[in-house]
Write a protein that holds these residues in place. Structure first.
Motif, mmCIF file in Angstrom:
data_model
loop_
_atom_site.group_PDB
_atom_site.id
_atom_site.type_symbol
_atom_site.label_atom_id
_atom_site.label_comp_id
_atom_site.label_asym_id
_atom_site.label_seq_id
_atom_site.Cartn_x
_atom_site.Cartn_y
_atom_site.Cartn_z
ATOM 1 N N GLU A 224 -7.169 -0.965 5.200
ATOM 2 C CA GLU A 224 -6.685 0.349 5.608
ATOM 3 C C GLU A 224 -6.275 0.411 7.079
ATOM 4 O O GLU A 224 -5.207 0.951 7.416
ATOM 5 N N PRO A 225 -7.077 -0.131 8.008
ATOM 6 C CA PRO A 225 -6.639 -0.099 9.414
ATOM 7 C C PRO A 225 -5.354 -0.893 9.641
ATOM 8 O O PRO A 225 -4.550 -0.525 10.504
ATOM 9 N N TRP A 227 -2.840 -1.199 7.525
ATOM 10 C CA TRP A 227 -1.707 -0.379 7.094
ATOM 11 C C TRP A 227 -1.382 0.701 8.122
ATOM 12 O O TRP A 227 -0.236 1.152 8.221
ATOM 13 N N ARG A 228 -2.387 1.108 8.889
ATOM 14 C CA ARG A 228 -2.130 2.110 9.929
ATOM 15 C C ARG A 228 -1.500 1.500 11.171
ATOM 16 O O ARG A 228 -1.126 2.217 12.101
ATOM 17 N N GLU A 230 -3.053 -1.056 13.024
ATOM 18 C CA GLU A 230 -4.031 -1.641 13.949
ATOM 19 C C GLU A 230 -4.025 -3.158 13.787
ATOM 20 O O GLU A 230 -3.947 -3.665 12.664
#
Length: 393
Positions: A224-225, A227-228, A230
């Motif tokens: 998830e990070p 895809w953001r 990071e």
């Protein structure tokens, strides 16, 4: 220093000057494709065509029907881009020009097989299948790859073979109209997106104490990070950052075991079918968790299995170092072939080839590979010819 240039059969067949022109570069050997994935290739000097489109992964010689009778997974014959025994025709012309010919065999990279037999493909933690990437943990896939390696490697007159993609293939895929670069995955994200969750791999994770469904959920959360936007971190430390050291290690143990045993079994099968003195090399990356055409390997292990490795060195010869250390530690007499892209339009640096070769030799290279004599411009080939003239070609 022995140098080999890569070629496709269609670079040679139909061009009466191709074999002599290749020998004139100063190479001793050609690594000639006998089984290859789909591609769209330029042929800048051919008298009959300028573009060849190979629409699917295929063998470039007649299929041995007896070998594959009754088997669901089998090689596909080529279409009109390589009719009949295209490999054999090209090999004969090259040998007639005084060149040694070795086969070039692409293995775990086959989109057509993935489309027609989707259960054979790597499936990621989100349930997406990668049709270009056969899962090398599946018994039927492994049997297919070993059979393909034997048939395509041990062609009449060939003195050796180079086996490409003999290991895990994953997300990364040089593919037409690819649109996967919007998020920078890095080593760690690529690894997580390349983990396979087919039934064979689920069983393998179970043997390492991991529940596959829980692992897939954990992988999705860990990404998830990424895809953001990071950064995930580089190298194995980045994987450990996302998965945790224990979980990361367990996945790697399973995948390394699968790849190592496949490499052992396939090389042994080729050797059992080949004449004495037949050379078997692998296109290899010294980082075992890496996926792709240059299979991730343990350098000491692979040099105990094969006669040597072909190592990508266009961006720098550093990847040779772990293999050279393995040679010093006991894998003596093994071939360490530094592979340089010499096509300027594909990121090659033929104008810097002399310096790049010197660096590779200093790091332990014993041979050179040039990718790709059929794709390069005349200007690129002239630069190559000048460099090789200064070597014991």
């Amino acid at each position: 220093m022995r140098t080999s240039a890569f070629l496709y059969p269609w670079d040679v067949n139909g061009d009466p000057e191709a074999a002599v022109r290749t020998a004139g570069l100063g190479v001793r050997q050609v690594t000639l494709a006998s089984a290859y994935h789909s591609t769209r290739a330029l042929t800048p000097r051919h008298p009959r065509h300028r573009i060849v489109t190979a629409s699917h992964a295929a063998v470039l010689h007649p299929v041995d029907e007896a070998r594959w009778r009754g088997r669901a997974l089998r090689p596909y014959p080529a279409g009109d881009w390589a009719p009949g025994d295209a490999y054999g025709e090209a090999a004969a012309a090259l040998a007639g020009a005084g060149l040694d010919v070795h086969t070039w065999v692409v293995l775990a990279h086959n989109s057509r097989m993935g489309e027609e037999h989707p259960a054979t493909s790597v499936v990621n933690a989100y349930g997406d299948r990668y049709p270009w990437a056969p899962c090398v943990a599946q018994p039927s896939t492994r049997a297919y790859l070993a059979g393909l390696a034997v048939e395509a490697a041990v062609r009449p007159g060939a003195a050796g073979t180079e086996l490409e993609s003999l290991g895990w293939y994953g997300l990364a895929h040089l593919h037409a109209h690819d649109k996967t670069g919007g998020v920078q995955l890095g080593d760690a994200g690529q690894y997580l997106m390349s983990l396979c969750f087919c039934a064979a791999c689920a069983d393998g994770y179970d043997r390492q104490g991991l529940d596959a469904e829980e692992l897939a959920s954990f992988v999705r959360g860990a990404l998830e990070p990424v895809w953001r936007g990071e950064p995930s971190g580089g190298g194995w430390a980045g994987v450990e950052k996302l998965l945790g050291a224990g979980t990361a290690a367990a996945t790697r143990v399973w995948r390394d075991q699968v790849a190592r045993s496949l490499q052992e079994e396939t090389v042994a099968a080729v050797r059992s079918a080949a004449p004495a003195g037949f050379q078997v090399l692998l296109h290899a990356d010294p980082v075992s968790f890496h996926c792709g055409a240059n299979a991730g390997v343990d350098p000491g292990h692979i040099l105990s299995v094969a006669d040597g490795v072909v190592v990508p060195c266009t961006g720098g010869a550093g990847p040779l170092t772990p293999f050279a250390e393995a040679v010093r530690e006991g894998a003596r007499g093994r071939v360490l072939a530094a592979n340089f892209t010499v096509v300027s339009g594909m990121g090659g640096r033929p104008d810097r080839l002399a310096a790049d070769v010197a660096d590779a030799v200093a790091l332990g290279a014993t041979e050179l590979r040039l990718y790709h004599a059929g794709l390069a411009s005349d200007t690129d080939l002239e630069a190559v010819r000048g460099v090789l003239a200064g070597l014991d070609g």
